[in-house]
Design a protein around this motif. Structure first.
Motif, PDB file in Angstrom:
ATOM      1  N   ALA A 260      52.490  32.358  22.853  1.00 57.13           N
ATOM      2  CA  ALA A 260      52.463  32.194  24.306  1.00 57.13           C
ATOM      3  C   ALA A 260      51.108  31.696  24.773  1.00 57.13           C
ATOM      4  N   ALA A 261      50.040  32.209  24.186  1.00 56.64           N
ATOM      5  CA  ALA A 261      48.688  31.780  24.562  1.00 56.64           C
ATOM      6  C   ALA A 261      48.487  30.299  24.273  1.00 56.64           C
ATOM      7  N   SER A 262      49.017  29.836  23.149  1.00 56.33           N
ATOM      8  CA  SER A 262      48.877  28.421  22.797  1.00 56.33           C
ATOM      9  C   SER A 262      49.578  27.531  23.814  1.00 56.33           C
ATOM     10  N   VAL A 263      50.789  27.918  24.224  1.00 60.43           N
ATOM     11  CA  VAL A 263      51.517  27.143  25.233  1.00 60.43           C
ATOM     12  C   VAL A 263      50.774  27.182  26.570  1.00 60.43           C
ATOM     13  N   GLY A 268      46.902  24.022  30.547  1.00 60.81           N
ATOM     14  CA  GLY A 268      45.637  24.025  31.261  1.00 60.81           C
ATOM     15  C   GLY A 268      45.232  25.380  31.795  1.00 60.81           C
ATOM     16  N   LEU A 269      45.847  26.443  31.280  1.00 60.32           N
ATOM     17  CA  LEU A 269      45.528  27.798  31.719  1.00 60.32           C
ATOM     18  C   LEU A 269      44.570  28.465  30.740  1.00 60.32           C
ATOM     19  N   ASN A 270      43.662  29.262  31.239  1.00 53.83           N
ATOM     20  CA  ASN A 270      42.891  30.156  30.380  1.00 53.83           C
ATOM     21  C   ASN A 270      43.788  31.317  29.986  1.00 53.83           C
ATOM     22  N   ALA A 271      43.883  31.586  28.706  1.00 51.27           N
ATOM     23  CA  ALA A 271      44.762  32.647  28.217  1.00 51.27           C
ATOM     24  C   ALA A 271      43.937  33.768  27.610  1.00 51.27           C
ATOM     25  N   VAL A 272      44.169  34.976  28.084  1.00 51.55           N
ATOM     26  CA  VAL A 272      43.464  36.154  27.581  1.00 51.55           C
ATOM     27  C   VAL A 272      44.504  37.146  27.047  1.00 51.55           C
ATOM     28  N   THR A 304      38.118  32.602  34.027  1.00 54.11           N
ATOM     29  CA  THR A 304      38.247  32.017  35.358  1.00 54.11           C
ATOM     30  C   THR A 304      39.682  31.550  35.606  1.00 54.11           C
ATOM     31  N   LYS A 305      40.008  31.411  36.893  1.00 62.62           N
ATOM     32  CA  LYS A 305      41.317  30.897  37.284  1.00 62.62           C
ATOM     33  C   LYS A 305      41.399  29.395  37.000  1.00 62.62           C
ATOM     34  N   PRO A 306      42.607  28.893  36.716  1.00 67.40           N
ATOM     35  CA  PRO A 306      43.874  29.603  36.515  1.00 67.40           C
ATOM     36  C   PRO A 306      43.892  30.313  35.171  1.00 67.40           C
ATOM     37  N   CYS A 307      44.398  31.511  35.169  1.00 68.53           N
ATOM     38  CA  CYS A 307      44.323  32.362  33.983  1.00 68.53           C
ATOM     39  C   CYS A 307      45.622  33.135  33.829  1.00 68.53           C
ATOM     40  N   VAL A 308      46.037  33.352  32.591  1.00 70.56           N
ATOM     41  CA  VAL A 308      47.182  34.208  32.324  1.00 70.56           C
ATOM     42  C   VAL A 308      46.736  35.344  31.400  1.00 70.56           C
ATOM     43  N   LEU A 309      47.058  36.561  31.813  1.00 68.99           N
ATOM     44  CA  LEU A 309      46.777  37.753  31.029  1.00 68.99           C
ATOM     45  C   LEU A 309      48.028  38.118  30.241  1.00 68.99           C
ATOM     46  N   LEU A 310      47.908  38.242  28.928  1.00 69.16           N
ATOM     47  CA  LEU A 310      49.039  38.512  28.054  1.00 69.16           C
ATOM     48  C   LEU A 310      48.850  39.851  27.356  1.00 69.16           C
ATOM     49  N   ARG A 415      54.321  40.936  28.218  1.00 74.09           N
ATOM     50  CA  ARG A 415      53.885  40.915  29.617  1.00 74.09           C
ATOM     51  C   ARG A 415      52.956  39.727  29.849  1.00 74.09           C
ATOM     52  N   ALA A 416      53.126  39.078  30.987  1.00 71.56           N
ATOM     53  CA  ALA A 416      52.269  37.948  31.337  1.00 71.56           C
ATOM     54  C   ALA A 416      51.999  37.982  32.834  1.00 71.56           C
TER      55      ALA A 416
END
Length: 421
Positions: A260-263, A268-272, A304-310, A415-416
């Motif tokens: 999911a983080a790779s996608v 263009g999202l920061n993935a944490v 930083t935004k845009p960011c997705v928390l996984l 969860r995302a």
């Protein structure tokens, strides 16, 4: 233009694809035996695993696999039966007896291939000496309502079982055994996945009794006697039945989070990734996640935004309300919505990766800032729904339930949380 909800659904799809055991099994086939190849197993993904093995195997197979109602797939040579989850039933008990009988006839030239995934604890419902299925059902219901972690629940289950805690491996000896695993537990410990029917168990009956007492669960005298007995312990690591036994981990929660983080990064999202083994009360875990989301929105930390928390793992729900409807992922999101109701630009998704959140028909739910506004306009008191553990009903009223149907895999919660503004 891709909407925020569509972005999270794409991440969910990537997570589920990474957890598909059918992709990995053909790459991990064992050496053919001189004798028979016997396939057994239990879990929400076990039928899918059996089908993948049957298609990839060059030769005849036979055997029996039990999965949850609605999760069966068609196989040509391996029998697939269905039983109840999370509370066991007579179908699961019958299947467990038949599986024990099948492997007990295996010889030294035979290969026993065991398909194990989450849900196997309830599906392999063979009570230990002196216990009845009704005893197991009552204890299972109490554990599910207690707030106990999955490792605690499975410690108790295996010590009250005639097939879990390595006992299935013991019954299969002297046949060679290979166990395929799909992990749904924090830490990916094979001894905890489906209560470890084919792997050794370091815990004791006293450990299980301590858990029962900690959560103040009433158990029949026969169950207490069994836990106190040293004569019917689970199978320990030094037992020769495990000699030459191979275990192969096909899918883990971390694999899904990384996919999911790779996608997300491609979008263009920061993935944490916050963690693949997060436990605790669903509503309290949501408060922590909300705090991190606020930190991203207000301070650009930890990204930083845009960011997705996984995140992944398995939260719990202690039932305190009036018997509402809803699983742990729906409860997580309802609590999260209450925390983020004034935060613009967020969207969040939480599902059980098997496609069934608790005992309802939804995988989980998907929410955004508009969800709070919709509830307010409809006069829905979300705090009251949370107090009654009734997240399913709340999200049904505002049309935020997420229904996927059975996914035929199970790597626990996914969860995302997307923060864009």
């Amino acid at each position: 233009m891709t909407t925020s909800r569509e972005k999270l659904l794409a991440l969910m799809d990537a997570a589920l694809k990474a957890a598909d055991p059918g992709v990995q099994i053909p790459r991990n086939l064992p050496e053919p035996p001189k004798g028979k190849t016997i396939v057994i197993g239990a879990g929400k993904a076990s039928a899918n695993m059996a089908r993948a093995f049957e298609k990839a195997w060059k030769g005849d197979v036979e055997g029996l696999v039990v999965t949850r109602y609605g999760h069966a797939v068609e196989c040509d040579q391996i029998e697939i039966v269905e039983a109840s989850h999370p509370v066991p039933d007579a179908a699961g008990e019958k299947a467990a007896k038949r599986i024990l009988d099948i492997v007990s006839d295996a010889g030294p030239d035979d290969l026993v291939v065991c398909m194990i995934s989450g849900g196997g604890s309830a599906l392999l419902a063979l009570p230990g000496p002196g216990l009845t299925l009704e005893d197991k059902q009552a204890i299972s219901k109490a554990l599910l309502r207690s707030g106990a972690t999955i490792s605690e629940m499975n410690c108790v289950r295996k010590h009250l079982s005639a097939i879990k805690g390595g006992r299935l491996a013991k019954a299969s000896a002297p046949a060679r055994m290979v166990t395929y695993l799909v992990s749904d537990v924090p830490g990916d410990d094979p001894a905890i996945i489906a209560s470890g029917p084919t792997v050794s168990d370091p815990t004791t009956g006293q450990d299980a009794l301590d858990i029962i007492r900690h959560y103040q669960i009433d158990i029949p005298q026969a169950a207490e006697d069994l836990l106190q007995s040293a004569e019917d312990e689970t199978i320990k690591p030094d037992d020769p039945c495990f000699d030459g036994h191979e275990t192969i981990m096909l899918a883990r929660p971390q694999d899904s989070l990384e996919a999911a983080a790779s996608v997300a990064r491609d979008m263009g999202l920061n993935a944490v990734i916050l963690g693949d083994a997060i436990e605790g009360e669903a509503r309290e875990v949501a408060i922590v996640h909300a705090g991190i989301a606020h930190q991203v929105a207000n301070h650009g930390q930890p990204a930083t935004k845009p960011c997705v928390l996984l995140s992944g793992g398995e939260t719990t729900v202690t039932v305190r309300g009036k018997g509402g409807r809803g699983g742990r992922n729906s409860e997580f999101l309802l609590s999260l919505l209450l925390q983020l109701r004034d935060q613009p630009g967020f969207t969040a998704l939480a599902i059980d990766t098997d496609g069934i959140d608790g005992s309802e028909d939804n995988a989980g739910a998907i929410i955004d800032a508009k969800s709070w506004q919709t509830a307010q306009k409809a006069g829905i008191d979300l705090r009251e729904y949370l107090a009654n553990n009734d997240a399913y009903s709340a999200f049904a009223k505002i049309d935020d339930l997420l229904v996927t149907g059975p996914t035929l895999t199970n790597v626990n919660d996914f969860r995302a949380i997307l923060i864009e503004n």
